[in-house]
Design a protein around this motif. Structure first.
Motif, PDB file in Angstrom:
ATOM      1  N   PRO A   4       0.819  -1.219   0.000  1.00  0.00           N
ATOM      2  CA  PRO A   4       0.000   0.000   0.000  1.00  0.00           C
ATOM      3  C   PRO A   4       0.859   1.278   0.000  1.00  0.00           C
ATOM      4  O   PRO A   4       0.516   2.255  -0.671  1.00  0.00           O
ATOM      5  CB  PRO A   4      -0.818  -0.129   1.295  1.00  0.00           C
ATOM      6  CG  PRO A   4      -0.907  -1.604   1.539  1.00  0.00           C
ATOM      7  CD  PRO A   4       0.409  -2.147   1.094  1.00  0.00           C
ATOM      8  N   ALA A   5       1.971   1.260   0.748  1.00  0.00           N
ATOM      9  CA  ALA A   5       2.857   2.427   0.780  1.00  0.00           C
ATOM     10  C   ALA A   5       3.508   2.644  -0.585  1.00  0.00           C
ATOM     11  O   ALA A   5       3.708   3.786  -1.030  1.00  0.00           O
ATOM     12  CB  ALA A   5       3.928   2.250   1.852  1.00  0.00           C
ATOM     13  N   TRP A   6       3.843   1.547  -1.279  1.00  0.00           N
ATOM     14  CA  TRP A   6       4.448   1.667  -2.608  1.00  0.00           C
ATOM     15  C   TRP A   6       3.463   2.330  -3.571  1.00  0.00           C
ATOM     16  O   TRP A   6       3.840   3.217  -4.343  1.00  0.00           O
ATOM     17  CB  TRP A   6       4.843   0.288  -3.138  1.00  0.00           C
ATOM     18  CG  TRP A   6       5.682   0.359  -4.378  1.00  0.00           C
ATOM     19  CD1 TRP A   6       7.038   0.356  -4.460  1.00  0.00           C
ATOM     20  CD2 TRP A   6       5.192   0.467  -5.736  1.00  0.00           C
ATOM     21  NE1 TRP A   6       7.439   0.458  -5.783  1.00  0.00           N
ATOM     22  CE2 TRP A   6       6.329   0.527  -6.591  1.00  0.00           C
ATOM     23  CE3 TRP A   6       3.927   0.517  -6.310  1.00  0.00           C
ATOM     24  CZ2 TRP A   6       6.232   0.634  -7.970  1.00  0.00           C
ATOM     25  CZ3 TRP A   6       3.818   0.642  -7.693  1.00  0.00           C
ATOM     26  CH2 TRP A   6       4.962   0.691  -8.508  1.00  0.00           C
ATOM     27  N   PHE A   7       2.185   1.901  -3.518  1.00  0.00           N
ATOM     28  CA  PHE A   7       1.176   2.497  -4.397  1.00  0.00           C
ATOM     29  C   PHE A   7       0.945   3.976  -4.052  1.00  0.00           C
ATOM     30  O   PHE A   7       0.730   4.804  -4.942  1.00  0.00           O
ATOM     31  CB  PHE A   7      -0.138   1.728  -4.300  1.00  0.00           C
ATOM     32  CG  PHE A   7      -0.099   0.383  -4.970  1.00  0.00           C
ATOM     33  CD1 PHE A   7       0.291   0.261  -6.292  1.00  0.00           C
ATOM     34  CD2 PHE A   7      -0.443  -0.765  -4.274  1.00  0.00           C
ATOM     35  CE1 PHE A   7       0.333  -0.981  -6.918  1.00  0.00           C
ATOM     36  CE2 PHE A   7      -0.399  -2.009  -4.886  1.00  0.00           C
ATOM     37  CZ  PHE A   7      -0.011  -2.118  -6.206  1.00  0.00           C
ATOM     38  N   LYS A   8       1.018   4.302  -2.781  1.00  0.00           N
ATOM     39  CA  LYS A   8       0.860   5.699  -2.358  1.00  0.00           C
ATOM     40  C   LYS A   8       2.003   6.550  -2.926  1.00  0.00           C
ATOM     41  O   LYS A   8       1.786   7.665  -3.413  1.00  0.00           O
ATOM     42  CB  LYS A   8       0.853   5.779  -0.827  1.00  0.00           C
ATOM     43  CG  LYS A   8       0.491   7.149  -0.276  1.00  0.00           C
ATOM     44  CD  LYS A   8       0.396   7.113   1.249  1.00  0.00           C
ATOM     45  CE  LYS A   8       0.052   8.495   1.793  1.00  0.00           C
ATOM     46  NZ  LYS A   8      -0.010   8.488   3.287  1.00  0.00           N
ATOM     47  N   GLY A   9       3.230   6.001  -2.886  1.00  0.00           N
ATOM     48  CA  GLY A   9       4.379   6.700  -3.455  1.00  0.00           C
ATOM     49  C   GLY A   9       4.252   6.857  -4.961  1.00  0.00           C
ATOM     50  O   GLY A   9       4.615   7.898  -5.521  1.00  0.00           O
ATOM     51  N   ARG A  10       3.741   5.815  -5.619  1.00  0.00           N
ATOM     52  CA  ARG A  10       3.522   5.896  -7.064  1.00  0.00           C
ATOM     53  C   ARG A  10       2.564   7.023  -7.413  1.00  0.00           C
ATOM     54  O   ARG A  10       2.827   7.830  -8.322  1.00  0.00           O
ATOM     55  CB  ARG A  10       2.957   4.566  -7.568  1.00  0.00           C
ATOM     56  CG  ARG A  10       2.586   4.554  -9.049  1.00  0.00           C
ATOM     57  CD  ARG A  10       1.542   3.492  -9.360  1.00  0.00           C
ATOM     58  NE  ARG A  10       0.274   3.740  -8.674  1.00  0.00           N
ATOM     59  CZ  ARG A  10      -0.738   2.891  -8.641  1.00  0.00           C
ATOM     60  NH1 ARG A  10      -0.616   1.708  -9.227  1.00  0.00           N
ATOM     61  NH2 ARG A  10      -1.861   3.195  -8.004  1.00  0.00           N
ATOM     62  N   ASP A  11       1.451   7.097  -6.681  1.00  0.00           N
ATOM     63  CA  ASP A  11       0.454   8.137  -6.941  1.00  0.00           C
ATOM     64  C   ASP A  11       1.038   9.528  -6.706  1.00  0.00           C
ATOM     65  O   ASP A  11       0.737  10.474  -7.448  1.00  0.00           O
ATOM     66  CB  ASP A  11      -0.781   7.922  -6.063  1.00  0.00           C
ATOM     67  CG  ASP A  11      -1.522   6.633  -6.403  1.00  0.00           C
ATOM     68  OD1 ASP A  11      -1.299   6.104  -7.510  1.00  0.00           O
ATOM     69  OD2 ASP A  11      -2.291   6.144  -5.551  1.00  0.00           O
TER      70      ASP A  11
END
Length: 431
Positions: free
Chosen positions: A285-292
């Protein structure tokens, strides 16, 4: 030998961006290959560094000398940059001997002074010895083989002692065996001359075997700049994973989410269940947040750039790489609506050497195709409608249609985000 630095280099024709905001540092004594598909911008990049093409904007520095700066109006001509260029066409003078071809460029040197006949003679024999053509000095190009002509072209380029040697697909006219031999020669020349080599190719095998650094480009945009094995083992995105490697990497689409223990539970190959276990701790979830967040910053930066005077919107839009899933019955290739992707849509990348045929393998399939080459065999294993490519070392013979069991070994399986195409993590896969 000097360092080469490219800062925000852009080359466009109307709305077509051949090279788009390229930042690159080529270190002293490096052997850098500019790699990518046809039309990606690699030759344009080479020609801009050499001075044969004028960038639309940006700055190029060779050593401590600025050779191009769009803001300051600096554009040093090619003949003042002290670089050598080896083309796909050797361009040897047919009416001149090997000696005369090599000496031709030396006789035209006027700075810092004109060379004497003795100096030219010594230089010609020195470079001829380096490329092992001293026995052919009195022959004409028509009397030489392709490999010998290539050596003459290299000697002619090395004779003026260029600070950088540029090569634009110089081996593409040779047969496979001679091309392999010349790769060894170029490798040796790089070490012996101590020069900086910049080499354009679309052949990933040439890039992998020759380079100290690979500069991988697609649609004018730098995708990855790393050592060859780093690009192979740790690609930045789906394009890098697909372009480097022969046989090509297996892409497997999966859906799933992360478990409390850090593993990612997936459904793939139709209805198969598997768990991806990352090598390093992963917070998906943190990786996807960073991507966004990165995508939002990029969109904001583009918006600001679009407001600047003289901005031209890129006509050849950048898109997430469309990877290929190998199937027995291929999907309809007609234009379709893009599916609505969520954070549960993932892609696995499995190199062929990690597909193992074992008696107690978790996945049952059948041999769909087999190509033995002696020391190894490249096989295709059918699992339902899906095909996985594997490399099996040894002289085992496989019968098409025979049943086999496979496992995925090692911890070098790659997990990609399907929406952005970026690599998330490296790990192992258990069924």
């Amino acid at each position: 030998m000097p360092e080469i630095r490219l800062e925000h280099i852009t080359k466009r024709w109307n709305k077509f961006y051949a090279v788009d905001d390229l930042d690159l540092v080529i270190e002293d004594n490096a052997f850098v290959t500019l790699l990518g598909p046809s039309g990606c911008g690699k030759t344009t990049t080479l020609r801009m560094i050499a001075g044969l093409e004028t960038p639309t904007s940006g700055r190029i520095t060779i050593g401590d000398k600025v050779v191009f700066d769009s803001a300051l109006g600096i554009n040093v001509p090619a003949n003042k940059r002290k670089v050598g260029f080896l083309f796909q066409n050797y361009a040897l003078w047919p009416n001149m001997t090997v000696y005369q071809n090599i000496a031709f460029g030396l006789s035209n040197i006027k700075e810092p002074r004109k060379l004497s006949k003795q100096e030219i003679d010594e230089t010609v024999h020195r470079v001829a010895q380096v490329v092992k053509i001293t026995a052919f000095m009195d022959r004409y190009p028509a009397e030489l083989s392709g490999g010998q002509q290539q050596r003459v072209a290299i000697a002619r380029t090395l004779a003026p002692e260029p600070s950088v040697l540029f090569m634009d697909e110089p081996l593409s006219n040779l047969d496979a065996k001679l091309r392999l031999e010349m790769r060894y020669e170029l490798q040796r020349l790089h070490v012996e001359t101590g020069s900086t080599f910049v080499y354009v190719t679309h052949d990933q095998m040439e890039a992998m075997t020759l380079a100290t650094q690979i500069c991988l480009i697609n649609n004018g945009v730098l995708q990855q700049y790393d050592a060859p094995l780093t690009v192979y083992n740790k690609p930045n995105n789906l394009f890098a994973a697909d372009f480097v490697g022969n046989p090509s990497i297996n892409f497997i689409e999966g859906e799933g989410k992360q478990r409390p223990d850090g593993g990612v539970e997936l459904t793939l190959l139709g209805d198969k269940r598997a768990v991806f276990k990352p090598v390093q701790p992963l917070d998906l979830p943190a990786w996807f947040k960073g991507r966004d967040a990165r995508e939002a910053l990029a969109a904001d930066a583009h918006k600001k750039k679009a407001a600047e005077k003289g901005f031209v919107e890129k006509g050849n839009k950048d898109e997430t790489f469309r990877y290929h899933i190998d199937k027995v019955e291929e999907d309809d290739v007609s234009p379709q609506e893009e599916p609505a992707l969520t954070n549960e849509d993932l892609v696995l990348g499995v190199r062929p050497e990690f597909i193992d045929i074992v008696e107690d393998g978790a996945l049952e399939g059948e041999i769909y195709g087999a190509m033995p080459t002696g020391m190894e065999s490249t096989i295709k294993v059918r699992i339902g409608n899906f095909l996985l490519t594997g490399v099996v070392f040894g002289s085992t013979l496989f019968t098409i249609g025979s049943k086999v069991h496979i496992d995925v070994s090692g911890d070098s399986v790659l997990l990609f985000d399907r929406r952005s195409g970026r690599c998330i993590a490296q790990g192992s896969l258990e069924f």
